[in-house]
Scaffold this motif. Structure first.
Motif, PDB file in Angstrom:
ATOM      1  N   ALA A 125       0.859  -1.185   0.000  1.00  0.00           N
ATOM      2  CA  ALA A 125       0.000   0.000   0.000  1.00  0.00           C
ATOM      3  C   ALA A 125       0.895   1.234   0.000  1.00  0.00           C
ATOM      4  N   LEU A 126       0.634   2.148  -0.913  1.00  0.00           N
ATOM      5  CA  LEU A 126       1.359   3.417  -1.003  1.00  0.00           C
ATOM      6  C   LEU A 126       0.418   4.531  -0.578  1.00  0.00           C
ATOM      7  N   LEU A 127       0.789   5.280   0.441  1.00  0.00           N
ATOM      8  CA  LEU A 127      -0.043   6.356   0.959  1.00  0.00           C
ATOM      9  C   LEU A 127       0.533   7.687   0.504  1.00  0.00           C
ATOM     10  N   ASP A 128      -0.169   8.371  -0.381  1.00  0.00           N
ATOM     11  CA  ASP A 128       0.276   9.675  -0.870  1.00  0.00           C
ATOM     12  C   ASP A 128      -0.333  10.744   0.026  1.00  0.00           C
ATOM     13  N   THR A 129       0.509  11.505   0.706  1.00  0.00           N
ATOM     14  CA  THR A 129       0.049  12.470   1.694  1.00  0.00           C
ATOM     15  C   THR A 129       0.166  13.900   1.163  1.00  0.00           C
ATOM     16  N   PRO A 130      -0.548  14.843   1.770  1.00  0.00           N
ATOM     17  CA  PRO A 130      -0.396  16.243   1.365  1.00  0.00           C
ATOM     18  C   PRO A 130       0.938  16.798   1.851  1.00  0.00           C
ATOM     19  N   PRO A 131       1.396  17.923   1.287  1.00  0.00           N
ATOM     20  CA  PRO A 131       2.682  18.492   1.694  1.00  0.00           C
ATOM     21  C   PRO A 131       2.566  19.267   3.013  1.00  0.00           C
ATOM     22  N   SER A 132       2.304  18.537   4.087  1.00  0.00           N
ATOM     23  CA  SER A 132       2.200  19.118   5.412  1.00  0.00           C
ATOM     24  C   SER A 132       2.386  17.998   6.419  1.00  0.00           C
ATOM     25  N   LEU A 133       2.478  18.358   7.684  1.00  0.00           N
ATOM     26  CA  LEU A 133       2.606  17.353   8.738  1.00  0.00           C
ATOM     27  C   LEU A 133       1.398  17.414   9.663  1.00  0.00           C
ATOM     28  N   ASN A 134       0.228  17.672   9.079  1.00  0.00           N
ATOM     29  CA  ASN A 134      -1.009  17.777   9.848  1.00  0.00           C
ATOM     30  C   ASN A 134      -1.726  16.429   9.913  1.00  0.00           C
ATOM     31  N   GLY A 135      -3.034  16.465  10.097  1.00  0.00           N
ATOM     32  CA  GLY A 135      -3.804  15.272  10.393  1.00  0.00           C
ATOM     33  C   GLY A 135      -3.688  14.161   9.366  1.00  0.00           C
ATOM     34  N   LEU A 136      -3.730  14.486   8.075  1.00  0.00           N
ATOM     35  CA  LEU A 136      -3.698  13.440   7.054  1.00  0.00           C
ATOM     36  C   LEU A 136      -2.352  12.711   7.026  1.00  0.00           C
ATOM     37  N   THR A 137      -1.275  13.463   7.121  1.00  0.00           N
ATOM     38  CA  THR A 137       0.046  12.839   7.137  1.00  0.00           C
ATOM     39  C   THR A 137       0.251  12.031   8.409  1.00  0.00           C
ATOM     40  N   ARG A 138      -0.200  12.557   9.528  1.00  0.00           N
ATOM     41  CA  ARG A 138      -0.057  11.829  10.794  1.00  0.00           C
ATOM     42  C   ARG A 138      -0.908  10.560  10.798  1.00  0.00           C
ATOM     43  N   SER A 139      -2.055  10.610  10.132  1.00  0.00           N
ATOM     44  CA  SER A 139      -2.861   9.390   9.984  1.00  0.00           C
ATOM     45  C   SER A 139      -2.095   8.344   9.189  1.00  0.00           C
ATOM     46  N   ALA A 140      -1.414   8.796   8.129  1.00  0.00           N
ATOM     47  CA  ALA A 140      -0.625   7.873   7.303  1.00  0.00           C
ATOM     48  C   ALA A 140       0.505   7.262   8.115  1.00  0.00           C
ATOM     49  N   TRP A 141       1.182   8.050   8.927  1.00  0.00           N
ATOM     50  CA  TRP A 141       2.268   7.516   9.746  1.00  0.00           C
ATOM     51  C   TRP A 141       1.774   6.422  10.692  1.00  0.00           C
ATOM     52  N   ARG A 142       0.602   6.630  11.263  1.00  0.00           N
ATOM     53  CA  ARG A 142       0.074   5.642  12.205  1.00  0.00           C
ATOM     54  C   ARG A 142      -0.355   4.355  11.499  1.00  0.00           C
ATOM     55  N   ALA A 143      -0.654   4.463  10.225  1.00  0.00           N
ATOM     56  CA  ALA A 143      -1.069   3.288   9.463  1.00  0.00           C
ATOM     57  C   ALA A 143       0.099   2.576   8.789  1.00  0.00           C
ATOM     58  N   ALA A 144       1.257   3.228   8.755  1.00  0.00           N
ATOM     59  CA  ALA A 144       2.365   2.759   7.920  1.00  0.00           C
ATOM     60  C   ALA A 144       3.343   1.868   8.670  1.00  0.00           C
ATOM     61  N   ASP A 145       3.947   0.948   7.914  1.00  0.00           N
ATOM     62  CA  ASP A 145       5.094   0.185   8.391  1.00  0.00           C
ATOM     63  C   ASP A 145       6.380   0.971   8.162  1.00  0.00           C
ATOM     64  N   ALA A 146       6.367   1.824   7.143  1.00  0.00           N
ATOM     65  CA  ALA A 146       7.574   2.533   6.753  1.00  0.00           C
ATOM     66  C   ALA A 146       7.209   3.898   6.189  1.00  0.00           C
ATOM     67  N   VAL A 147       8.197   4.796   6.224  1.00  0.00           N
ATOM     68  CA  VAL A 147       8.017   6.170   5.742  1.00  0.00           C
ATOM     69  C   VAL A 147       9.148   6.500   4.778  1.00  0.00           C
ATOM     70  N   LEU A 148       8.798   7.129   3.671  1.00  0.00           N
ATOM     71  CA  LEU A 148       9.778   7.672   2.736  1.00  0.00           C
ATOM     72  C   LEU A 148       9.585   9.179   2.694  1.00  0.00           C
ATOM     73  N   VAL A 149      10.651   9.920   2.977  1.00  0.00           N
ATOM     74  CA  VAL A 149      10.595  11.384   2.960  1.00  0.00           C
ATOM     75  C   VAL A 149      11.111  11.874   1.610  1.00  0.00           C
ATOM     76  N   VAL A 150      10.329  12.696   0.947  1.00  0.00           N
ATOM     77  CA  VAL A 150      10.724  13.256  -0.347  1.00  0.00           C
ATOM     78  C   VAL A 150      11.132  14.708  -0.140  1.00  0.00           C
ATOM     79  N   SER A 151      12.224  15.088  -0.770  1.00  0.00           N
ATOM     80  CA  SER A 151      12.747  16.441  -0.616  1.00  0.00           C
ATOM     81  C   SER A 151      13.232  16.945  -1.968  1.00  0.00           C
ATOM     82  N   ASP A 152      13.682  18.164  -1.981  1.00  0.00           N
ATOM     83  CA  ASP A 152      14.434  18.667  -3.128  1.00  0.00           C
ATOM     84  C   ASP A 152      15.768  19.187  -2.608  1.00  0.00           C
ATOM     85  N   ALA A 153      16.603  19.654  -3.490  1.00  0.00           N
ATOM     86  CA  ALA A 153      17.925  20.133  -3.086  1.00  0.00           C
ATOM     87  C   ALA A 153      17.911  21.653  -3.031  1.00  0.00           C
ATOM     88  N   SER A 154      17.199  22.185  -2.047  1.00  0.00           N
ATOM     89  CA  SER A 154      17.095  23.639  -1.894  1.00  0.00           C
ATOM     90  C   SER A 154      17.406  24.022  -0.449  1.00  0.00           C
TER      91      SER A 154
END
Length: 260
Positions: A125-154
């Motif tokens: 299961a791939l959980l695509d979250t909004p670009p924030s650390l609010n309720g939707l992302t925190r819900s995904a973290w609680r449901a997830a076995d693993a987390v991948l953080v996406v960034s840019d080089a800025s």
């Protein structure tokens, strides 16, 4: 089912493109995958060419994580024609923004985990979250076995990655951190090379090989086809990188967030 939350505290880094690249890699090897589009912009839903109408969407599942609601929300991706179960999607919608409060309570944050327990007939299961650390992302973290953080080089990426890793690590049952992937990287940019090395200096082996900025990504999204279906040299090279990244997710490789 292995559940991966793909997240970023910073917008514009191509987080959904990474989700689509992983979905393409999973499809290419026949790994049954469910994409849950938690971003109110619903770009993953569009990118996966979902046209089938369903009675419910991600917002409805979060509001009522019952088996009937969850199962009725699953639609096949247009990438697989008439082969449901190989690549399925819980569609995103603007209505999910109402679940993105920074003050969401524990019952709200556990809703996604409850729903996914009823949709465990996929390998990934791939959980695509909004670009924030609010309720939707925190819900995904609680449901997830693993987390991948996406960034840019800025310049602003360092603080965003640091904040994300600290927040994940603070959870009582923290998911494994697969790594930090720098997306849309341009090797010829001195500034981007400097920021990539800065990230590596701070977060060490958690910083993975960067994903280059390639025209194959908008080409695949514009044509509504998986990246692995494109036959150009640059598309094949980028597809191979997503294969490697998917291997890291599926084999349990990766570290944990460094201490603050």
């Amino acid at each position: 089912m292995i559940t991966l939350a793909v997240c970023s505290a910073k917008g514009g880094v191509g987080k959904t493109s990474v989700v689509l690249g992983l979905a393409s890699a999973a499809l290419a090897r026949g790994t049954s995958t469910l994409v849950v589009d938690l971003d109110p912009q619903a770009d993953a839903t569009s990118g996966l060419d979902v046209t089938a109408q369903r009675a419910h969407d991600a917002a409805a599942v979060l509001a009522s994580p019952k088996r009937r609601v969850a199962e009725d929300a699953v639609a096949p991706s247009g990438w697989v024609d008439d082969h449901p179960g190989l690549l399925d999607v819980v569609s995103g919608s603007a209505a999910s923004a109402r679940r993105d409060s920074p003050d969401a309570d524990e019952e709200e944050l556990k809703a996604l985990r409850r729903a996914l327990r009823k949709l465990d007939d996929h390998d990934l299961a791939l959980l695509d979250t909004p670009p924030s650390l609010n309720g939707l992302t925190r819900s995904a973290w609680r449901a997830a076995d693993a987390v991948l953080v996406v960034s840019d080089a800025s310049r602003f990426s360092v603080a965003a990655v640091d904040r994300t890793l600290r927040e994940v690590r603070s959870l009582r049952s923290a998911p494994r951190v697969v790594g930090v992937v720098v997306n849309r990287f341009t090797q010829r940019s001195g500034e981007q090379r400097f920021r990539l090395e800065e990230l590596r200096g701070l977060f060490g082996d958690l910083v993975l090989d960067p994903l280059p900025d390639r025209v194959a990504v908008p080409q695949s999204q514009g044509s509504g086809t998986p990246l692995h279906a494109l036959r150009t040299r640059t598309a094949r090279t980028l597809a191979a990188q997503f294969d490697t990244l998917l291997d890291r997710v599926l084999t349990g490789a990766g570290g944990t967030s460094p201490a603050p």
